[in-house]
Design a protein around this motif. Sequence first.
Motif, short mmCIF file in Angstrom:
data_model
loop_
_atom_site.label_atom_id
_atom_site.label_comp_id
_atom_site.label_asym_id
_atom_site.label_seq_id
_atom_site.Cartn_x
_atom_site.Cartn_y
_atom_site.Cartn_z
N UNK A 38 0.83 -1.19 0.00
CA UNK A 38 0.00 0.00 0.00
C UNK A 38 0.87 1.25 0.00
N UNK A 39 0.39 2.32 -0.62
CA UNK A 39 1.21 3.51 -0.88
C UNK A 39 1.75 4.14 0.41
N UNK A 40 0.89 4.25 1.46
CA UNK A 40 1.36 4.84 2.72
C UNK A 40 2.51 4.02 3.30
N UNK A 41 2.37 2.69 3.24
CA UNK A 41 3.41 1.80 3.77
C UNK A 41 4.71 1.97 2.99
N UNK A 42 4.59 2.11 1.68
CA UNK A 42 5.78 2.27 0.83
C UNK A 42 6.54 3.54 1.18
N UNK A 43 5.81 4.62 1.49
CA UNK A 43 6.47 5.88 1.86
C UNK A 43 7.28 5.69 3.15
N UNK A 44 6.67 5.03 4.14
CA UNK A 44 7.38 4.81 5.40
C UNK A 44 8.59 3.89 5.21
N UNK A 45 8.44 2.85 4.38
CA UNK A 45 9.58 1.96 4.11
C UNK A 45 10.70 2.70 3.41
N UNK A 46 10.34 3.55 2.43
CA UNK A 46 11.38 4.29 1.71
C UNK A 46 12.11 5.26 2.65
N UNK A 47 11.38 5.87 3.58
CA UNK A 47 12.03 6.75 4.55
C UNK A 47 12.99 5.95 5.42
N UNK A 48 12.53 4.79 5.87
CA UNK A 48 13.40 3.94 6.68
C UNK A 48 14.68 3.56 5.93
N UNK A 49 14.51 3.10 4.67
CA UNK A 49 15.65 2.61 3.91
C UNK A 49 16.57 3.74 3.44
N UNK A 50 16.02 4.96 3.33
CA UNK A 50 16.83 6.09 2.87
C UNK A 50 17.61 6.73 4.00
N UNK A 51 17.01 6.81 5.18
CA UNK A 51 17.63 7.56 6.27
C UNK A 51 18.00 6.72 7.50
N UNK A 52 17.09 5.88 7.97
CA UNK A 52 17.31 5.24 9.27
C UNK A 52 18.39 4.16 9.25
N UNK A 53 18.45 3.37 8.16
CA UNK A 53 19.35 2.22 8.18
C UNK A 53 20.82 2.59 8.07
N UNK A 54 21.11 3.84 7.78
CA UNK A 54 22.50 4.22 7.52
C UNK A 54 23.21 4.82 8.73
N UNK A 55 22.58 4.82 9.90
CA UNK A 55 23.25 5.32 11.10
C UNK A 55 22.88 4.43 12.28
N UNK A 56 23.76 4.40 13.27
CA UNK A 56 23.56 3.51 14.41
C UNK A 56 22.29 3.88 15.17
N UNK A 57 22.00 5.19 15.32
CA UNK A 57 20.80 5.62 16.03
C UNK A 57 19.54 5.16 15.29
N UNK A 58 19.57 5.29 13.96
CA UNK A 58 18.42 4.85 13.18
C UNK A 58 18.20 3.35 13.29
N UNK A 59 19.28 2.57 13.26
CA UNK A 59 19.15 1.13 13.40
C UNK A 59 18.63 0.76 14.79
N UNK A 60 19.02 1.53 15.80
CA UNK A 60 18.51 1.28 17.15
C UNK A 60 17.00 1.49 17.19
N UNK A 61 16.53 2.56 16.53
CA UNK A 61 15.09 2.82 16.46
C UNK A 61 14.38 1.65 15.79
#
Length: 633
Positions: free
Chosen positions: A537-560
């Motif tokens: 679903x489109x809303x889910x895709x936006x959240x996944x793209x945000x996660x994969x673009x920003x959160x996975x690339x730093x230790x704090x994001x991975x902790x979240x």
Amino acid sequence: MKPLTKRSTMKEQEYRSLFNTLILWGVIVLFLLISSVHSAMAKNVTLAWDPNDASENVTGYKVYYRTGSFTYENSTGAAEGNSPITVPVNSLSDPDAPQFTVSGLQDGAVYFFAVTAYNAGAESSYSNEVSDPSVVPVGVSISGTDSVLENSNASYTAMVMVNDGSTHNITEVATWSEDSPYASISGGGVLTTLNVSGSQTVTIQVNYTFNNITETAARQVTIVDQPASNVPPDKPSIAYPLDGQNETEVPLSITTDPFSDTDGDSHTKSRWQISEQNDFSSLVLDVATDSHRTTLPVPHMILKPNQTYYARVRFYDVYSAESEWSDSAEFTTSYYVIDTNGDGVPDEWEVDGTVDFNLNGIPDIYEPENIKCVRASDGSVNIGVEKISDSITEIQALDAVDPADIPYSSERPSDIIYGLFSYRLILNQPGAVARVRVYFSAGIYSTDNFYKYDTLDGWYNYTQHTTFNDDGQSFILELTDGGSGDSDGVANGIITDPGGISSGSSQSLSGDLGAGAGDSGRGGCFLATATYGSPLESHVSILKDFRDTYLVHCSFGRMIIRTYYKYSPDLALFIEKHEVLKSVVAVTLIPLIAFSYLSLHIGLVMALMILVVGLVLSTIVMAALFRRMARHA
């Protein structure tokens, strides 16, 4: 008492007016957020094409669209209807320059388009295919040997690099050519050579076109003139380990005395074999290599502790003439692994009884016949390997490997997040395909890659044989005995190969870019999926793209993300059963979706600035309202 009653009524009216004002502003803000998110989900694509000749009596066109690997027929999502969309000629504003806009498509998704023309009796074939956003090749490469003997053949591989950072095998779909009368090359990249008098040079070329962009690569190959009489290389001699050597340390490098050849020919290749039998009737390793000719670093997990082996080697000259086999060298390995309970996992890497990756209620250490687990070499996570295909008889051994123990090379990924793990699988028949599920106690994501390493071929990306699961903590590996994912080089019913997760941004492309293209998979977004009903679903895709673009690339994001994956699955299951909660969560997620969309489209910094300004303005408004309330109290 009446004045008091009147005053209370006035205050109630003021509060009611204030409450209504707040509700009105809330509705306005909510409407704006919903509008922004809705616009985030939709995009329009305008297509233009050349008109058909008037003699063909074209009455209209059909616009076909699809996403990923789906077919054109009955693809959905456009506001104008399912694919194909019929466009009569009389509906075009300018039939001499036809164009059509497909609207309501999901923003962020890659769409492929083609157009056909039709008249009263027939429909044309597809036009060339285009995509939006534009997916184009940016380079092509050819890999294979630099020299081929006359009257023989050799196989070459073509790879395309795409502007999204991914690479794809295009050997079977590219166009091959060569420029020599002494050779021919097939559509699958197989070069066949003829007899030559004196060595000749042939240039092989590959062309690949996609989205109207053509990339070309060329490679020079020498056709070697083999003399009428050629003396094979001299018989090799193994210098280490010594014949009969005990307590041989592992990892082991087998070395030979220098190469020699009566004709003075150069040394081009060696073939190495290791067996547990002195007649080499069965093999634990059988590899031919042009890069490890006099020294063989034995790959991980090939050799067992306290086991007797026999090794031999033969040399090849430039004309592919082979020497005799060397005399075999018998050696016995040391007790290089301490495994007190004999479960195939070194004591230093054993996990405790709390680990249950497959969630069957049985601690994994109590079912080693199905799953084995180790602690990562740095102790940061636990790693589990579970057999899921019937072809696997047992996971005989599992070990953790510290990347620091592997020599540096330019192909090595910049970071191996949880270190390497190495396994030995026993299969029920040689050459079988095996599938295992690999678990991590921390999150893994779509932007991660799975790399394998062996001492002969070095580092290589194995992500195309990896299927990431929606739990965000596991993936499926497909391995072939004697083939992909097996470092011993022989279909012997044993698969060995170490590998590990590397963070990165490369993703597989779903599209017609040749063999090997595919979706790399991604971890689940549990709450949003439970709320909106589908991970696509489109809303889910936006959240996944945000996660994969920003959160996975730093230790704090991975902790979240790790915290989210720990607590959200149970909550998601609860939400999924209550429609009212779905509506509440959907409204609650709107600000987060809007912020994620802004971050993806205008950048995280700008989105944060807008968020801060919004919070400041909200604080000022609320403070003013409360002061007004206080004055009238």
